[in-house]
Design an enzyme around this catalytic site. Structure first.
Site, mmCIF file in Angstrom:
data_model
loop_
_atom_site.group_PDB
_atom_site.id
_atom_site.type_symbol
_atom_site.label_atom_id
_atom_site.label_comp_id
_atom_site.label_asym_id
_atom_site.label_seq_id
_atom_site.Cartn_x
_atom_site.Cartn_y
_atom_site.Cartn_z
ATOM 1 N N ASP A 160 0.861 -1.193 0.000
ATOM 2 C CA ASP A 160 0.000 0.000 0.000
ATOM 3 C C ASP A 160 0.893 1.238 0.000
ATOM 4 O O ASP A 160 1.648 1.450 0.962
ATOM 5 C CB ASP A 160 -0.884 0.028 1.258
ATOM 6 C CG ASP A 160 -1.927 -1.091 1.276
ATOM 7 O OD1 ASP A 160 -1.697 -2.132 0.636
ATOM 8 O OD2 ASP A 160 -2.959 -0.912 1.955
ATOM 9 N N LYS B 82 -7.353 3.236 -2.811
ATOM 10 C CA LYS B 82 -7.715 3.225 -1.383
ATOM 11 C C LYS B 82 -7.952 4.661 -0.955
ATOM 12 O O LYS B 82 -7.245 5.568 -1.403
ATOM 13 C CB LYS B 82 -6.539 2.570 -0.637
ATOM 14 C CG LYS B 82 -6.601 2.577 0.879
ATOM 15 C CD LYS B 82 -5.411 1.785 1.449
ATOM 16 C CE LYS B 82 -5.204 2.044 2.927
ATOM 17 N NZ LYS B 82 -4.044 1.328 3.480
ATOM 18 N N LYS C 128 -10.628 -0.006 -1.718
ATOM 19 C CA LYS C 128 -10.415 -0.177 -0.282
ATOM 20 C C LYS C 128 -10.685 1.129 0.464
ATOM 21 O O LYS C 128 -9.876 2.043 0.428
ATOM 22 C CB LYS C 128 -8.973 -0.641 -0.012
ATOM 23 C CG LYS C 128 -8.662 -0.800 1.488
ATOM 24 C CD LYS C 128 -7.220 -1.270 1.722
ATOM 25 C CE LYS C 128 -6.851 -1.257 3.195
ATOM 26 N NZ LYS C 128 -5.444 -1.632 3.441
#
Length: 311
Positions: free
Chosen positions: A157, A220, A256
Site C-alpha cells: 500500500d 484506497k 479499499k
C-alpha cells in the site's frame, strides 16, 4: 553549448508530450463533477439501499474483507507476533467464519508476519513509500518497497504524492506510481489517494484515474492518519472512476476504504456503494477490502450475537 540547449529543449518537449498523455487520459473521463450532486446520490443510496444489506450473510462477507491493521508507533516484533497469532487462532476458534483478508503492517514487520502466519489465503500487506506522508525521494520509496516484498509482503500500500498532485504535476505522480508498481511485479499494489486532502469530487476522480492508469491494482481512500479519512462521498466517486476505467480498458481495479470505519453501519454503507455502483463482480474479498482494526471485533460480535473482543 548549443547541444545542451537543444537537449534541454527536447527534454522540455518530451515533458510536454508526457504531460499531454495524462491530460489526454483525463479528458476521456467526466471529471467535471459537482460535490452536491455526489452528496445527493450518496444520501439516496444510504436512504434506499443500505437496509437491504443489513444481513448476517453480508456481515460474514465483510469479516472476510477486513484488512486487520496495526500501524502504531508502539508496534514491536512482540506485539505484531501476538497480533498475527490472533489470526492463526481465529481460524481454529471460528472454523465456520471467513478469516480476515489481510494483515496490514509496517514493512519492518513483514518478516515477523510471514514467519508467524499459518492461515492460507491471508495476504500480508505493507504500507510503503514513506507512509503516511509519501514525502521522500523516489529512491527511498523504491528501496522500502523492494525490501518489504523481499521480506514476505504479498501486497503493498503506497500513498500517492498528494502535494505533487495538488500542484498539478500529474506526470511525476504517475511516474512514481508506475515505478513502484514495477518493483511490486506480480504483487498487488494499492494506491492511497488521501481523499481528505483532495477536497473536491473532481480532484478525487482525477487522482483515481491517474492512479489506475499508472498501474494501481486497488485504489484506497485514506491512510487513516489524517482527518477526514474515508467518506461515503469519496467512495462513491472512486467507484464511479473504477467503473468507467473498467468500461474503457477491461481492467478491473479493486477498492479499499480505510480510516474512519468505526461502526458496522459504516461498513454496510461502503458495501452498498460498491454494490450499487460497481455491482456483484466487485463483491468478493479480492476486489473489496476494508482497512480497519476496530471493525473486526464489531462484525464478529454481530455475527456471533454476543459482544466479542477477539482481536
Amino acid at each position: 553549448m548549443t547541444t545542451n540547449h537543444e537537449g534541454e529543449h527536447i527534454h522540455h518537449h518530451n515533458r510536454a508530450q508526457q504531460k499531454s498523455k495524462y491530460e489526454e487520459a483525463l479528458s476521456c473521463y467526466n471529471t467535471d463533477i459537482k460535490d452536491d450532486e455526489v452528496r445527493d446520490a450518496v444520501r439516496r443510496i444510504i436512504a434506499e439501499k443500505v437496509h437491504q444489506n443489513d444481513t448476517l450473510e453480508v456481515k460474514k462477507f465483510l469479516m472476510g474483507s477486513v484488512e486487520l491493521t496495526s500501524l502504531k508507533t508502539t508496534d514491536s516484533d512482540d506485539s505484531i507476533l501476538a497480533f498475527t497469532e490472533k489470526v492463526n487462532e481465529f481460524d481454529a476458534t471460528y472454523p465456520d467464519l471467513p478469516h480476515v483478508a489481510t494483515i496490514c503492517v509496517y514493512p519492518c514487520f513483514a518478516k515477523t508476519v510471514s514467519e508467524t502466519l499459518e492461515v492460507d489465503g491471508v495476504e500480508i500487506a505493507c504500507v510503503s513509500g514513506s507512509f503516511p506522508s509519501s514525502q521522500a525521494v523516489i529512491e527511498v520509496k523504491v528501496a522500502e518497497t523492494a525490501l518489504a516484498v523481499n521480506d514476505g509482503a504479498t501486497e503493498i500500500d503506497i500513498v500517492m504524492s498528494v502535494g505533487k498532485f495538488l500542484s498539478g504535476d500529474y506526470e511525476t505522480v504517475a511516474d512514481e506510481i508506475s515505478e513502484l508498481k514495477q518493483v511490486c511485479g506480480e504483487k498487488k499494489m494499492k494506491v492511497i489517494l488521501e481523499t481528505g486532502c483532495l477536497k473536491t469530487a473532481a480532484n478525487i476522480k482525477k487522482a483515481s484515474i491517474i492512479a489506475m492508469y499508472a498501474g494501481a491494482d486497488y485504489i484506497k481512500t485514506s491512510t487513516g492518519k489524517l482527518e477526514p479519512a474515508a467518506t461515503p462521498e469519496a467512495a462513491y466517486v472512486m467507484c464511479q472512476a473504477i467503473k468507467e476505467y473498467y468500461e474503457k480498458t477491461g481492467i478491473q481495479v479493486g477498492f479499499k476504504p480505510a480510516g474512519g470505519l468505526n461502526t458496522v453501519m459504516d461498513a454496510l454503507i461502503y458495501y452498498t456503494i460498491v454494490k450499487e455502483v460497481l455491482g456483484e463482480k466487485w463483491l468478493t474479498n479480492e476486489w473489496l477490502r476494508l482497512g480497519t482494526s476496530r471493525l473486526a471485533n464489531m462484525l464478529l460480535s454481530e455475527v456471533t450475537g454476543e459482544e466479542t473482543k477477539f482481536f
